[in-house]
Each structure stands twice: as structure tokens, then as C-alpha cells.
Design an enzyme around this catalytic site. Sequence first.
Site, mmCIF file in Angstrom:
data_model
loop_
_atom_site.group_PDB
_atom_site.id
_atom_site.type_symbol
_atom_site.label_atom_id
_atom_site.label_comp_id
_atom_site.label_asym_id
_atom_site.label_seq_id
_atom_site.Cartn_x
_atom_site.Cartn_y
_atom_site.Cartn_z
ATOM 1 N N LYS A 9 1.084 -1.389 0.191
ATOM 2 C CA LYS A 9 -0.113 0.280 -0.129
ATOM 3 C C LYS A 9 0.554 1.301 0.134
ATOM 4 O O LYS A 9 1.710 1.350 0.790
ATOM 5 C CB LYS A 9 -1.103 -0.109 1.075
ATOM 6 C CG LYS A 9 -1.782 1.671 1.780
ATOM 7 C CD LYS A 9 -2.647 1.183 2.968
ATOM 8 C CE LYS A 9 -3.502 2.272 3.044
ATOM 9 N NZ LYS A 9 -4.000 2.653 3.641
ATOM 10 N N ASP A 12 -2.644 10.258 2.692
ATOM 11 C CA ASP A 12 -4.078 10.213 3.101
ATOM 12 C C ASP A 12 -4.714 10.803 3.918
ATOM 13 O O ASP A 12 -4.469 11.338 5.297
ATOM 14 C CB ASP A 12 -3.976 8.810 3.880
ATOM 15 C CG ASP A 12 -5.625 8.539 4.357
ATOM 16 O OD1 ASP A 12 -6.118 8.821 2.985
ATOM 17 O OD2 ASP A 12 -5.565 7.640 4.780
ATOM 18 N N LYS A 66 -10.077 12.783 7.586
ATOM 19 C CA LYS A 66 -9.695 12.590 8.819
ATOM 20 C C LYS A 66 -10.547 13.908 10.034
ATOM 21 O O LYS A 66 -9.655 14.776 9.892
ATOM 22 C CB LYS A 66 -8.201 11.856 8.705
ATOM 23 C CG LYS A 66 -8.127 11.208 8.710
ATOM 24 C CD LYS A 66 -6.464 10.503 8.256
ATOM 25 C CE LYS A 66 -6.349 9.683 7.454
ATOM 26 N NZ LYS A 66 -6.867 8.244 7.987
ATOM 27 N N ASP A 75 1.717 6.666 4.933
ATOM 28 C CA ASP A 75 0.409 5.258 5.045
ATOM 29 C C ASP A 75 0.459 4.530 3.543
ATOM 30 O O ASP A 75 0.541 3.976 3.101
ATOM 31 C CB ASP A 75 -0.564 6.242 4.335
ATOM 32 C CG ASP A 75 -1.694 5.743 4.877
ATOM 33 O OD1 ASP A 75 -1.861 4.157 5.356
ATOM 34 O OD2 ASP A 75 -2.958 5.927 4.444
ATOM 35 N N ASP A 126 -11.886 6.857 3.330
ATOM 36 C CA ASP A 126 -10.563 6.835 3.942
ATOM 37 C C ASP A 126 -10.867 5.025 3.743
ATOM 38 O O ASP A 126 -9.649 5.094 5.128
ATOM 39 C CB ASP A 126 -11.455 7.497 5.476
ATOM 40 C CG ASP A 126 -10.051 7.746 5.990
ATOM 41 O OD1 ASP A 126 -8.956 7.629 5.311
ATOM 42 O OD2 ASP A 126 -9.637 7.672 7.509
ATOM 43 N N GLU A 138 -9.268 3.607 1.631
ATOM 44 C CA GLU A 138 -9.150 3.653 0.500
ATOM 45 C C GLU A 138 -7.897 2.903 -0.086
ATOM 46 O O GLU A 138 -7.595 2.031 -0.876
ATOM 47 C CB GLU A 138 -8.661 5.138 0.085
ATOM 48 C CG GLU A 138 -6.913 5.162 0.768
ATOM 49 C CD GLU A 138 -6.665 5.218 2.187
ATOM 50 O OE1 GLU A 138 -5.887 5.050 2.555
ATOM 51 O OE2 GLU A 138 -7.079 5.974 3.251
ATOM 52 N N ARG A 196 -7.260 -0.021 0.853
ATOM 53 C CA ARG A 196 -8.207 -1.929 0.484
ATOM 54 C C ARG A 196 -8.393 -1.366 -1.092
ATOM 55 O O ARG A 196 -8.868 -2.615 -1.517
ATOM 56 C CB ARG A 196 -9.035 -1.833 1.791
ATOM 57 C CG ARG A 196 -9.902 -1.717 0.809
ATOM 58 C CD ARG A 196 -11.431 -1.769 2.743
ATOM 59 N NE ARG A 196 -10.876 -1.361 4.082
ATOM 60 C CZ ARG A 196 -11.280 -1.533 4.904
ATOM 61 N NH1 ARG A 196 -12.672 -1.806 5.214
ATOM 62 N NH2 ARG A 196 -10.549 -1.114 6.192
#
Length: 513
Positions: A275, A280, A287, A298, A357, A359, A361
Site C-alpha cells: 500500500k 492520506d 480525517k 501511509d 478513508d 482507501e 484496500r
Amino acid sequence: MTALTLSTAGAATLRADALVVGLAKGSKGPVLAPGAEAVDKAFDGKLAAVLETLGATGAEGELTKVPAAGGLKAPVVVAVGLGTAPDSNDAYDSETLRRAAGVAARALTGAKKAGFALPAATVEDAGAVAEGALLGAYAFTAYQGGENKLAPKSAKNTGPKLPLAEVTVLGAKPRDKAFKAAAERAVAVAEEINRARDLINTPPNDLYPESFAAVATAAGKEHGIKVQVLDEKALVKGGYGGLIGVGQGAVHGPRLVKLAYTHPKAEKTLALVGKGITYDSGGISLKPAGHNETMKCDMSGAAAVFATVVAASRLGLRVNVTGWLALAENMPGGNATRPGDVLRMYSGKTVEVLNTDAEGRLVLADALTRASEEAPDAIVDVATLTGAMVLALGNRTFGIMANDDAFRTSIHEIAEEVGEASWPMPLPADLRKGMDSPTADIANMGERMGGGLVAGLFLKEFVGEGIAWAHLDIAGPAFHEGAPYGYTPKGGTGSSVRTLVRLAELTAAGDLG
């Protein structure tokens, strides 16, 4: 980078800024660990007593400095705690030595050379000391020490203190093939972990999908790794709905980077998927305040995968290792994906986005499908995927999920072997129903309780039939916000690289199914 040498020279004759010895907790007070004999002799056999007088106990991670006695070429002796002394027939375990060496190396920031007189009589011990010292010597200084234009012209800009410049592991055998190989392995693995740490620590205005891809491309040329980069146009044309959906709200477009290390005699292929959300914000599902400041980390999964592929190449492992970096920025721009949108993934499945959020996956799903097309023997994905995993396992342990119990167990055992805390987690079938969508094939969110497991179940949907797959959720240990400890610095840690490199080594040796 910190240099590493092995030496059979006596500690008393080594010219260095400091000598490092091990101190353990004995039944009647602190005792010196093997390797410190020559240093102790210079203190007339009273070094442990001197250290005890200064308050040293030998507790793990404890550090005590004393001026060197006459007869030693180094001016300072650094005693580092190893914890409880083992029974006479036992040895100090590798992780204890690794952490102790890291503590000492951190304490010697700014020094030019240090001799490590820790237990190093075996290949395993020497490798652990070397690796721990090289990891502990890490510092991220790329953005420090710039010229201060407001300072008086007479002021000298000294810049940040640099890490310990040279580590000499005493008691090792520099001409022995096994010791040389252990040293070379320690250098390759530590340098690639530190490369991953640099990437994680780089601010997101400088590290974004395109620039990350450029770093990977340059490393590929240097280490004989074939690199392929898919930009926005190629991703749209190829139908990578997850990557495009996550990245379309950002100025910096997404990328899918493939790194392929191949060995002419390899019999197995290992695919690694990382990933790589370079920042993010949460997207439209923004967030809350206080949760954005560390979101440059991230992309830690992609950094780990990148570092592992390069390490495999440097070590010449007899296995094919393919890395897939799913890179995107998750931003709330005017073109950003909205909650309620439906994305058509690379696999052809449709996903209803209930929370932008969630995201990671989505980008991983596309990369997992693409990796599956090449029919590798196994796939491992690595991601800072869920806060739920941090709640479950804390900040120092990553979770392992898999579609094969034996594979999950193997990875857990490997992680424990190399000193990375991990824990096997289930994929309960009953949690899958929570992702049912009235609009699409699946939703990107399910039940709140067990959210880390729900994310794993989502990813499982995009793994090719019959391929062993494991998912490492490194959300806890990937980025350390507290004070440094052992060989772990503040900031990016390079979590999971050692596990993945060892997995590649065992796969190459045919010792992993």
C-alpha cells in the site's frame, strides 16, 4: 551510510572513539557478557563492579558510559544492558543482541568509530550485532542543517549530528566465508530498511506517486531490477478503478509500479504488494484534526516491499521476487470519489465506496488482482491498513491474516525469528456479510467491530484462485511517535522488511512448502 567491518583484533588495541560491552543481570549483581574480557582486564577485572557503583544493573536497554582504563586505545567504554544473564549453557538470543547494539549505536551519534565487544563468536551473533548497530545508527537528516540567513555571518552552521560513521564487530572472523556472508547480509538488509525509513520520513510535498516511482526506477537501474510504471492514462486504459478512484482527487496522479527481480535458477516466485498512499487526508471522508500529521507514513507498506525487492537482488537470492507498489494520494479535491460512488475494479468487480478513508484496500485490490495474473507461488501484501489493528495489537505488533493457515503460521514464525513482533489473526466468514451492498458486488466497509479483519476479508476477494496469500497490517509498528528504543528510531521504522527478506530466503532455499 554507516560502514561495517569485522575484526579479530583485541578490544584493548582497537583505535576507536568508544568500546561497547554487554552487561547482564546476574544472580549476585551485574555481570559482563562474553566479548568484554580484554576490556575487563584493563580494569583489573573490576569493570562490572565499577559499573554497578555507577548504578548500572544490566537491565535491557540500560546504557552506562565510563572513561576507559589505562591500556585501552579507546577513551570511553559504553556498557549496554542485555537483561537477565542466560544459563551457562545458553547463549544470548539474536534479538537481545540486536537491540543492545542498536542502543549503543544511537548513543554514539557523532562518533567516527566504535568497537562492539558484544558476544559475536558465532555467525548468528555477529550478524545480529552488525544488523542492530547499523539500524540503530540511522538518522534522517535530509531536511536539517540548512543555511540560516538570519544568523550572523560569523555564526558557523554545524548542521545535524551525523550517525556513528563506522561499526567494528570484534570477535568475528573477517576471513571466514560464513562470517563475511553474515556481514554482507546485515549491510544489505539494514541499508534497505534505512532506505525505507527515509522514504517514510520524507514529507508528502516531496514524496508523491510520481516521485516515489522515480526513486524505484533509479534503484532498479542500479540493482538490475526490471521496473514498469503505469501512469494515470495507463491505469484508466487498463481499468484500474481502485487506484484511479482513490487518486483522482489529488493533483499528483496515481501510479502502479512493478519491480521484478529474477534469478536464472529460481524455482519459486514470490509476489509482494504494498500500500503506497503517499498522503492520506481521508478524502471526502476527511480525517479529524489530530489524525493527519503522520499520514505521510501511509506508504510504509510500499516502502517495505520496495526495500525487500532491492535487498533480494543485492543478496542474489535464488527466487523470483516481484514487488507491486500501489501508489496514490488520497485528497478531497473537486474530482474526488464520493461516499456512495461505485468503482469498477481491475478484477471486474464493482465496489460501493461507503467511506473514502477506507482507501488502502481499494488500491491494494487492484494490485492483488494484477499480481495474481502472473500466478506466483505466494502473495504477501503489506499495509498500514486499519486503526482497528492498532487497537487490537498496539503500536509494536503487526497482524497477519491469510487464506492458508499453514502459510500464516510460517510467516508468524519467520517474524518471531527475525525479531519483529506479530500475531496471527483470523478471517471470520460471518464478517463478510457486513460488506454486502444493494448496489455493487461488495462495499468497502463492513462491521465496525473487527474492522481490521473486515479489511482482510475484503482483500481476500481479489486474490487469484489457488494462490497462497497473506496480509500484514503494519498500522501499529510502521511509524514510531515515541522516544527511540533499541534499534527503532522515532519516525519510519521499516517494519516487516526483515520478515519479508527472510521469507524470500526460505523460499529460495526450498524450506517453505
